[in-house]
Design a protein around this motif. Structure first.
Motif, short mmCIF file in Angstrom:
data_model
loop_
_atom_site.label_atom_id
_atom_site.label_comp_id
_atom_site.label_asym_id
_atom_site.label_seq_id
_atom_site.Cartn_x
_atom_site.Cartn_y
_atom_site.Cartn_z
N THR A 67 1.66 -8.06 8.24
CA THR A 67 2.42 -8.77 7.21
C THR A 67 3.36 -7.82 6.47
OG1 THR A 67 0.59 -8.39 5.69
CG2 THR A 67 0.67 -10.52 6.77
N ALA A 68 3.22 -6.54 6.73
CA ALA A 68 3.93 -5.54 5.93
C ALA A 68 5.22 -5.12 6.60
CB ALA A 68 3.04 -4.32 5.74
N GLY A 69 6.21 -4.77 5.78
CA GLY A 69 7.44 -4.19 6.28
C GLY A 69 7.45 -2.70 6.01
N GLY A 70 7.71 -2.34 4.73
CA GLY A 70 7.80 -0.93 4.35
C GLY A 70 6.53 -0.15 4.62
N ALA A 71 5.37 -0.75 4.32
CA ALA A 71 4.10 -0.04 4.53
C ALA A 71 3.85 0.20 6.02
CB ALA A 71 2.94 -0.82 3.92
N PHE A 72 4.19 -0.78 6.84
CA PHE A 72 4.03 -0.63 8.29
C PHE A 72 4.90 0.52 8.80
CE2 PHE A 72 5.14 -1.77 12.70
CZ PHE A 72 3.88 -1.97 13.25
N TRP A 80 3.57 3.88 7.62
CA TRP A 80 2.38 4.25 8.40
C TRP A 80 2.81 4.78 9.77
CZ3 TRP A 80 1.20 1.99 13.06
CH2 TRP A 80 0.06 2.49 13.66
N MET A 81 3.78 4.11 10.40
CA MET A 81 4.27 4.57 11.70
C MET A 81 4.94 5.95 11.60
SD MET A 81 5.82 1.19 13.59
CE MET A 81 6.36 1.99 15.08
N GLU A 82 5.51 6.23 10.43
CA GLU A 82 6.17 7.52 10.22
C GLU A 82 5.15 8.64 10.00
OE1 GLU A 82 10.06 5.52 8.02
OE2 GLU A 82 8.64 6.68 6.85
N GLY A 83 3.86 8.28 9.91
CA GLY A 83 2.83 9.28 9.71
C GLY A 83 2.61 9.65 8.26
N ALA A 88 0.81 -1.23 0.00
CA ALA A 88 0.00 0.00 0.00
C ALA A 88 0.84 1.27 0.00
CB ALA A 88 -0.95 0.00 1.21
N HIS A 89 2.15 1.13 0.30
CA HIS A 89 3.00 2.33 0.27
C HIS A 89 3.53 2.58 -1.13
CE1 HIS A 89 5.58 -1.08 0.70
NE2 HIS A 89 6.71 -0.40 0.79
N ARG A 90 3.13 1.75 -2.09
CA ARG A 90 3.55 1.91 -3.49
C ARG A 90 2.40 2.49 -4.31
NH1 ARG A 90 8.65 1.41 -2.20
NH2 ARG A 90 9.38 -0.68 -1.71
N ALA A 91 2.67 3.55 -5.05
CA ALA A 91 1.64 4.10 -5.95
C ALA A 91 1.83 3.44 -7.32
CB ALA A 91 1.78 5.62 -6.06
N HIS A 92 1.37 2.21 -7.45
CA HIS A 92 1.48 1.45 -8.69
C HIS A 92 0.12 1.36 -9.37
CE1 HIS A 92 5.35 -0.77 -7.13
NE2 HIS A 92 5.54 0.51 -7.36
N TRP A 113 5.48 -2.36 18.08
CA TRP A 113 6.85 -2.92 18.11
C TRP A 113 7.41 -3.01 16.70
CZ3 TRP A 113 8.45 -6.52 22.52
CH2 TRP A 113 9.80 -6.90 22.39
N ASN A 114 8.59 -2.42 16.50
CA ASN A 114 9.27 -2.51 15.20
C ASN A 114 10.77 -2.59 15.42
OD1 ASN A 114 10.57 -0.62 12.76
ND2 ASN A 114 9.16 -2.17 12.06
N GLY A 115 11.31 -3.80 15.34
CA GLY A 115 12.76 -3.98 15.44
C GLY A 115 13.20 -4.65 16.72
N PRO A 116 14.24 -5.50 16.65
CA PRO A 116 14.73 -6.23 17.83
C PRO A 116 15.61 -5.36 18.73
CG PRO A 116 16.02 -6.82 15.89
CD PRO A 116 14.97 -5.85 15.42
#
Length: 395
Positions: free
Chosen positions: A373-378, A381-384, A145-149, A314-317
């Motif tokens: 399930t998302a990496g970049g989109a998550f 989204w967290m970045e606003g 969803a973070h891709r405008a394709h 939570w994002n990252g160990p």
């Protein structure tokens, strides 16, 4: 809720253009982890139960706008059929006439959308072509969803559009975690580098009450305060940035927790000899020493902080969780968050590949309220940031 779900759509007798994420790991032509396929089953089942026929659009890998037989979706057909419990018809170059000739309840899989350079360019001509293949558009691929394709954003503007069940669950979980959370709300942000999570940290400190910083990025914050951390991973050019983030957190009333101690070794290897050392502005490590994990006192402090929260993202160990025993703090903290979730005291939302792997390693992934399930989109989204694939669904 500013977007339609499948409940808002009349799908009877309709071909439903359904964007999914089935970018699954493969070995020797076989799927090795079908999690992403399993998570779209409710959407496919609901479309068919409402009398619709799903026409699946998906990408696989990075073929760079050219057909590549190694990235064809055709080998996924047996796994899709097993998950859906019905026949799946694969088509390389569909037309509306061909689709109309298929049974009214057919499940159709269209070849990799990224085989065309027009997909990632969000070319209007491709969006218009895709729109001819369906009567309704359903986006169930939050992870794209973070891709405008063309298949995630362009076509959504041309047909009646809705979110699928996985997309709906993602959006509801994320809105509950950050847009309108139960407070106090906290976040764990870990991983190797501050540079990859600058926007995230700057956005979070304005919105949350407690920020736990872990992993290699914590070293950069400690070094910015004067610690000498030997051979530890840290970004010397970001010390000013780290100090400005801490100042912004202080101004916003956000408590930042940096590790008060850490597991230190002289080799980046499993079971390397190590010791637990206090971490603060006065820490002076030897030139060959590395901080590879948060220590026991830090893990206990983090677990205590969780007990005072109502919502946790939570994002990252918290350390080099891939190698023992430098997964210790991540596992302790993850188990603490999971126990509070199971008892009903905490809402936990996690996302990102390393995060999911770490939670699986701790054996608690099933106990969290929601795992994206998302990496970049998550992350975006967290970045606003506004996600094009979500914005295109807004009614």
């Amino acid at each position: 809720m500013g977007w339609n779900s499948l409940d808002d759509m009349d799908l009877n007798g309709k071909r439903v253009l359904t964007r999914v994420d089935i970018n699954v790991p493969m070995e020797d032509g076989r799927v090795t982890d079908a999690t992403r396929i399993e998570r779209i089953v409710p959407t496919i089942a609901d479309i068919r139960a409402k009398g619709g026929s799903p026409v699946l659009l998906a990408h696989f890998g990075r073929p760079k706008g050219k057909p590549n037989p190694d990235m064809s979706l055709q080998p996924l057909v047996p796994t899709l059929e097993a998950a859906f419990g019905c026949k799946v018809t694969f088509v390389e170059r569909p037309s509306r006439d061909w689709i109309n000739a298929q049974p009214a309840d057919a499940v159709i899989l269209v070849e990799n959308t990224r085989f065309s350079p027009m997909e990632e360019a969000n070319d209007p001509a491709m969006a218009e072509f895709l729109a001819t293949l369906g009567d309704v558009y359903c986006n169930d691929a939050f992870s794209a969803a973070h891709r405008a394709h063309a298949s995630t954003a362009g076509v959504a503007h041309l047909l009646p559009s809705c979110a699928g069940r996985l997309m709906q669950a993602e959006l509801q979980a994320l809105e509950a975690a950050l847009s309108n959370p139960k407070r106090p709300v906290g976040a764990v942000v870990g991983g190797a580098k501050v540079s990859s999570k600058l926007d995230l940290l700057q956005n979070l400190v304005k919105k949350i009450d407690v920020l736990v910083i872990g992993g290699g990025m914590a070293n950069t914050f400690l070094a910015a305060q004067g610690a000498e951390l030997g051979a530890s991973l840290q970004e010397a050019d970001l010390h000013d940035t780290a100090r400005s983030i801490l100042a912004a957190a202080d101004a916003a009333g956000c408590r930042v927790i940096l590790p008060s101690d850490g597991r230190v070794a002289r080799a980046f290897a499993a079971n390397a000899p190590h010791e637990v050392v206090a971490l603060n502005a006065q820490t002076r490590l030897d030139a060959d020493q590395m901080v590879l994990d948060a220590g026991d006192a830090a893990a206990a402090e983090i677990a205590t902080a969780f007990a005072g929260l109502k919502t946790l993202i939570w994002n990252g160990p918290l350390g080099a969780f891939e190698i023992e025993p430098f997964d210790t703090a991540t596992v302790i903290a993850a188990k603490a968050a999971a126990a509070l979730t199971v008892s009903g005291d905490l809402i936990t939302v996690a996302g990102g590949g390393d995060t999911v792997a770490a939670l699986n390693q701790a054996g608690v992934a099933d106990d969290f309220s929601y795992i994206s399930t998302a990496g970049g989109a998550f992350l975006e989204w967290m970045e606003g940031k506004e996600l094009p694939g979500v914005a295109a669904l807004t009614r």
